[in-house]
Design an enzyme around this catalytic site. Sequence first.
Site, mmCIF file in Angstrom:
data_model
loop_
_atom_site.group_PDB
_atom_site.id
_atom_site.type_symbol
_atom_site.label_atom_id
_atom_site.label_comp_id
_atom_site.label_asym_id
_atom_site.label_seq_id
_atom_site.Cartn_x
_atom_site.Cartn_y
_atom_site.Cartn_z
ATOM 1 N N ILE A 282 -3.400 -8.024 -4.271
ATOM 2 C CA ILE A 282 -3.861 -9.032 -3.188
ATOM 3 C C ILE A 282 -3.828 -8.165 -1.810
ATOM 4 O O ILE A 282 -4.453 -8.355 -0.904
ATOM 5 C CB ILE A 282 -3.244 -10.141 -3.030
ATOM 6 C CG1 ILE A 282 -1.448 -10.246 -2.824
ATOM 7 C CG2 ILE A 282 -3.480 -11.380 -4.140
ATOM 8 C CD1 ILE A 282 -0.886 -11.366 -2.329
ATOM 9 N N LYS B 249 2.359 -1.968 -2.305
ATOM 10 C CA LYS B 249 1.249 -2.631 -2.640
ATOM 11 C C LYS B 249 1.693 -4.071 -2.999
ATOM 12 O O LYS B 249 2.943 -4.382 -3.507
ATOM 13 C CB LYS B 249 0.706 -2.085 -4.131
ATOM 14 C CG LYS B 249 -0.115 -0.823 -3.933
ATOM 15 C CD LYS B 249 -0.781 -0.248 -5.075
ATOM 16 C CE LYS B 249 -1.656 0.736 -4.691
ATOM 17 N NZ LYS B 249 -2.174 1.561 -5.773
ATOM 18 N N ASP C 36 8.237 -5.236 13.188
ATOM 19 C CA ASP C 36 6.664 -4.967 13.100
ATOM 20 C C ASP C 36 6.111 -6.469 13.130
ATOM 21 O O ASP C 36 5.404 -6.830 12.180
ATOM 22 C CB ASP C 36 6.506 -4.495 11.456
ATOM 23 C CG ASP C 36 5.238 -4.158 11.298
ATOM 24 O OD1 ASP C 36 4.471 -3.938 12.064
ATOM 25 O OD2 ASP C 36 4.729 -3.933 10.168
ATOM 26 N N GLN D 132 -3.060 -4.182 0.219
ATOM 27 C CA GLN D 132 -2.604 -2.819 0.075
ATOM 28 C C GLN D 132 -2.159 -2.504 1.681
ATOM 29 O O GLN D 132 -2.926 -2.116 2.629
ATOM 30 C CB GLN D 132 -3.567 -1.831 -0.443
ATOM 31 C CG GLN D 132 -2.891 -0.347 -0.224
ATOM 32 C CD GLN D 132 -3.455 0.586 -1.139
ATOM 33 O OE1 GLN D 132 -4.622 0.348 -1.618
ATOM 34 N NE2 GLN D 132 -2.925 1.780 -1.265
ATOM 35 N N GLY D 133 -0.776 -2.838 1.885
ATOM 36 C CA GLY D 133 -0.208 -2.476 3.299
ATOM 37 C C GLY D 133 -0.170 -0.992 3.434
ATOM 38 O O GLY D 133 -0.474 -0.044 2.734
ATOM 39 N N ALA D 134 0.791 -0.706 4.271
ATOM 40 C CA ALA D 134 0.978 0.774 4.808
ATOM 41 C C ALA D 134 1.755 1.289 3.937
ATOM 42 O O ALA D 134 1.614 2.648 3.781
ATOM 43 C CB ALA D 134 1.756 0.694 6.208
ATOM 44 N N GLU D 135 2.730 0.884 3.228
ATOM 45 C CA GLU D 135 3.489 1.499 2.223
ATOM 46 C C GLU D 135 3.511 0.919 0.857
ATOM 47 O O GLU D 135 3.896 1.378 -0.032
ATOM 48 C CB GLU D 135 4.805 1.895 2.926
ATOM 49 C CG GLU D 135 5.484 0.917 3.879
ATOM 50 C CD GLU D 135 6.811 0.760 3.939
ATOM 51 O OE1 GLU D 135 7.603 1.787 3.415
ATOM 52 O OE2 GLU D 135 7.330 -0.064 4.656
ATOM 53 N N LYS E 41 6.063 -7.169 -4.178
ATOM 54 C CA LYS E 41 6.011 -6.100 -3.327
ATOM 55 C C LYS E 41 6.495 -4.929 -3.632
ATOM 56 O O LYS E 41 7.624 -4.719 -3.727
ATOM 57 C CB LYS E 41 6.602 -6.698 -2.052
ATOM 58 C CG LYS E 41 6.196 -5.408 -0.906
ATOM 59 C CD LYS E 41 6.305 -6.226 0.571
ATOM 60 C CE LYS E 41 6.373 -5.217 1.529
ATOM 61 N NZ LYS E 41 6.535 -5.524 2.782
HETATM 62 N N1 LIG Z 1 5.369 -14.466 -0.098
HETATM 63 C C1 LIG Z 1 3.978 -14.112 0.156
HETATM 64 N N2 LIG Z 1 3.182 -15.195 -0.142
HETATM 65 C C2 LIG Z 1 1.850 -14.913 -0.116
HETATM 66 N N3 LIG Z 1 1.414 -14.256 0.313
HETATM 67 C C3 LIG Z 1 2.154 -13.099 0.721
HETATM 68 C C4 LIG Z 1 3.334 -12.950 0.580
HETATM 69 N N4 LIG Z 1 3.862 -11.733 1.061
HETATM 70 C C5 LIG Z 1 3.099 -10.978 1.583
HETATM 71 N N5 LIG Z 1 1.642 -11.687 1.342
HETATM 72 C C6 LIG Z 1 0.342 -11.078 1.684
HETATM 73 O O1 LIG Z 1 0.253 -9.569 1.294
HETATM 74 C C7 LIG Z 1 0.126 -9.061 2.648
HETATM 75 C C8 LIG Z 1 1.019 -7.746 2.622
HETATM 76 O O2 LIG Z 1 2.511 -8.081 2.610
HETATM 77 P P1 LIG Z 1 3.550 -7.415 3.616
HETATM 78 O O3 LIG Z 1 3.303 -7.464 5.183
HETATM 79 O O4 LIG Z 1 4.809 -7.962 3.026
HETATM 80 O O5 LIG Z 1 3.338 -5.714 3.080
HETATM 81 P P2 LIG Z 1 3.058 -4.433 3.648
HETATM 82 O O6 LIG Z 1 2.318 -4.886 5.155
HETATM 83 O O7 LIG Z 1 2.294 -3.728 2.973
HETATM 84 O O8 LIG Z 1 4.268 -4.120 4.118
HETATM 85 P P3 LIG Z 1 4.735 -2.738 5.077
HETATM 86 O O9 LIG Z 1 4.394 -3.110 6.462
HETATM 87 O O10 LIG Z 1 6.531 -3.074 4.782
HETATM 88 O O11 LIG Z 1 4.361 -1.847 4.449
HETATM 89 C C9 LIG Z 1 0.550 -9.922 3.668
HETATM 90 O O12 LIG Z 1 -0.447 -9.861 4.797
HETATM 91 C C10 LIG Z 1 0.080 -11.232 2.890
HETATM 92 O O13 LIG Z 1 -1.269 -11.469 3.160
HETATM 93 MG MG LIG Z 2 2.551 -6.282 6.602
#
Ligand SMILES: Nc1ncnc2c1ncn2[C@@H]1O[C@H](COP(=O)(O)OP(=O)(O)OP(=O)(O)O)[C@@H](O)[C@H]1O
Ligand SMILES: [Mg+2]
Lengths: 238, 330
Positions: A6, A13, A127, A8-11, A27
């Site tokens: 759903i 999936k 963050d 792909q964030g910075a580090e 995550k």
């Molecule tokens: N518990 C949850 N329920 C529903 N959607 C979620 C949940 N956790 C994350 N998401 C969705 O996934 C996206 C990315 O999640 P998250 O911010 O935890 O990861 P990331 O940005 O890749 O992390 P990081 O910044 O540590 O690399 C969120 O913006 C949100 O849309």
């Molecule tokens: Mg995030």
Amino acid sequence: MDRHLIAQGAEGKVFLGKLFGEDVVIKERIARKYRHPLLDAKIRQKRILQETRNMGKARKEGVPIPAVLFVDAANCVIFMEKITPGITVKEFLLKAQDVSKEIMIDLAHKIGRNIALLHNIQCIQGDLTTSNMMIKPFVSLGAELNDSNDIIQEILKNKDVGTVYMIDFGLSFISNLPEDMAVDLYVLERAIGSLHPECSSLFEDILEGYKQNCTKANINLTRLSQVRLRGRKRLAFG
Amino acid sequence: MLALGIEGSANKISVGIVDEKGNILANPRKTYNGPPGSGFLPKETAEHHRANILGLIDEALAEANITMDNIGLICYTKGPGMANPLSVGALVARTLSQMFEIPIIGVNHCVAHIEMGRLVTGAENPTVLYVSGGNSQVIAYNEGKYRIFGETIDIAVGNCLDRFARILKIPNEPAPGYNIEQLAKKGTNFIELPYSVKGMDVSFSGLLSHIEKIADKYPPEDLCFSLQETAFAMLVETAERAMAHCNSNEVLIVGGVGCNLRLQKMVQEMLEERGGMLHAMDERYCIDNGAMIAYTGLIQFLSSGGMKLNDCIFTQRFRTDEVDVTWRNK
Ligand SMILES: Nc1ncnc2c1ncn2[C@@H]1O[C@H](COP(=O)(O)OP(=O)(O)OP(=O)(O)O)[C@@H](O)[C@H]1O
Ligand SMILES: [Mg+2]
């Protein structure tokens, strides 16, 4: 296992999947080819620990945070409660039209309160952006919310945004320094200013909610003005 | 229409001539380096610029095979930068404008790097990683401005590299950062160094003071290698955070440190994992030059006109997000 991507964030999936028959968010911090393997391993291990530890800690204080259900530290995978129905604050602000002042202030105060509660237990989120906060609306009986537009409509119908969740604690850490708390707020101020420049009073309203709930609000906000000044001075050279 | 641009905000002085399509007719440059073990100081740098600027203007005109009569616009760097060196370019630009009765415009140096990058690489709407001796920023266009999503909260990455080069007494020629890059290629042992990312912001001062302290305990090659690996990983990570936050899928690297091939490779690898695309440039355009000022001044002039002579000042502080980007239509 059945799961689909759903985000792909910075580090990481982020997948939607099942655990014991329940919908969960998975995550996973994958190894990144671009960084040196030693650095990569260190960063991923450190962050998954910080993330799970601080999520649990803050959740106990009453900050809305998804429950961590299962951690596979060796593979850097976290299984957590899915916020559903839910939408990120970012998506809400970018897509919702004609949001009432009332809703905006409610949203801002809840964000401010959440950050205050975190800071009260010396948890620095690290963050703070609108991608890392989610809204779970109060759902009226019988309503079916199938996509983000439905969720937005549901929020706008109510006078109350619902519950505002804090997610993504990968960069969180524990500190009692006003400087760290001020930088936490400054990061959010800049994230809002750059992605949502039209929401001009949002950050001020967040600070209002922060002041009402943070035990050291005065010291931290004084520090915030110093951090801002530094930010402006810094940009000297080309 | 032809524009002549003067850049002299740091240790390079350069004169560029471009047309409105962005064809570069000339772009000569001269660099001032301090003696080994020291940086470039404002006064000496300004002296260098004063001694070279008129010669560079003649050289540029000759190379383009034109005279001042063919120039329709004078552009100069208004800021940000070091005051003394900036004053040289601004003074010469104002003089030329009055002598030859040509319109004049002052340009933001950072915006010029971005526009030059978009021109040379064809990148449409990239997330910009702007890395130089004075700046480390992650920038994206949103609602009429180049907005700063992340930046260093203390010193710039180029400054960090340059200062470490001085500690190791690495020569300043051709550039301290270039010499660090060459040494780093021979490094094999990774030394753990402080890694500091705060949201989309980075901090390099802790990294620099730590590596200064251990500088005599390890071979220079390993130190340079570890410094690059750590500092660049921080930059790539924040760039990726900004991309995720803005739903963007291309990166443009600009600024002097953008020439570093290791940094380019790291960004490339990050993008491969996201299915994104890298736009990078070679040193002709990454490093400060007059053509980027001329080109940016020209597109700005064509969309919103020139400046009154009285407004043609220079300023040490001039944020990227202060400029109204009138020439982009979305
Ligand atoms: N518990 C949850 N329920 C529903 N959607 C979620 C949940 N956790 C994350 N998401 C969705 O996934 C996206 C990315 O999640 P998250 O911010 O935890 O990861 P990331 O940005 O890749 O992390 P990081 O910044 O540590 O690399 C969120 O913006 C949100 O849309
Ligand atoms: Mg995030």
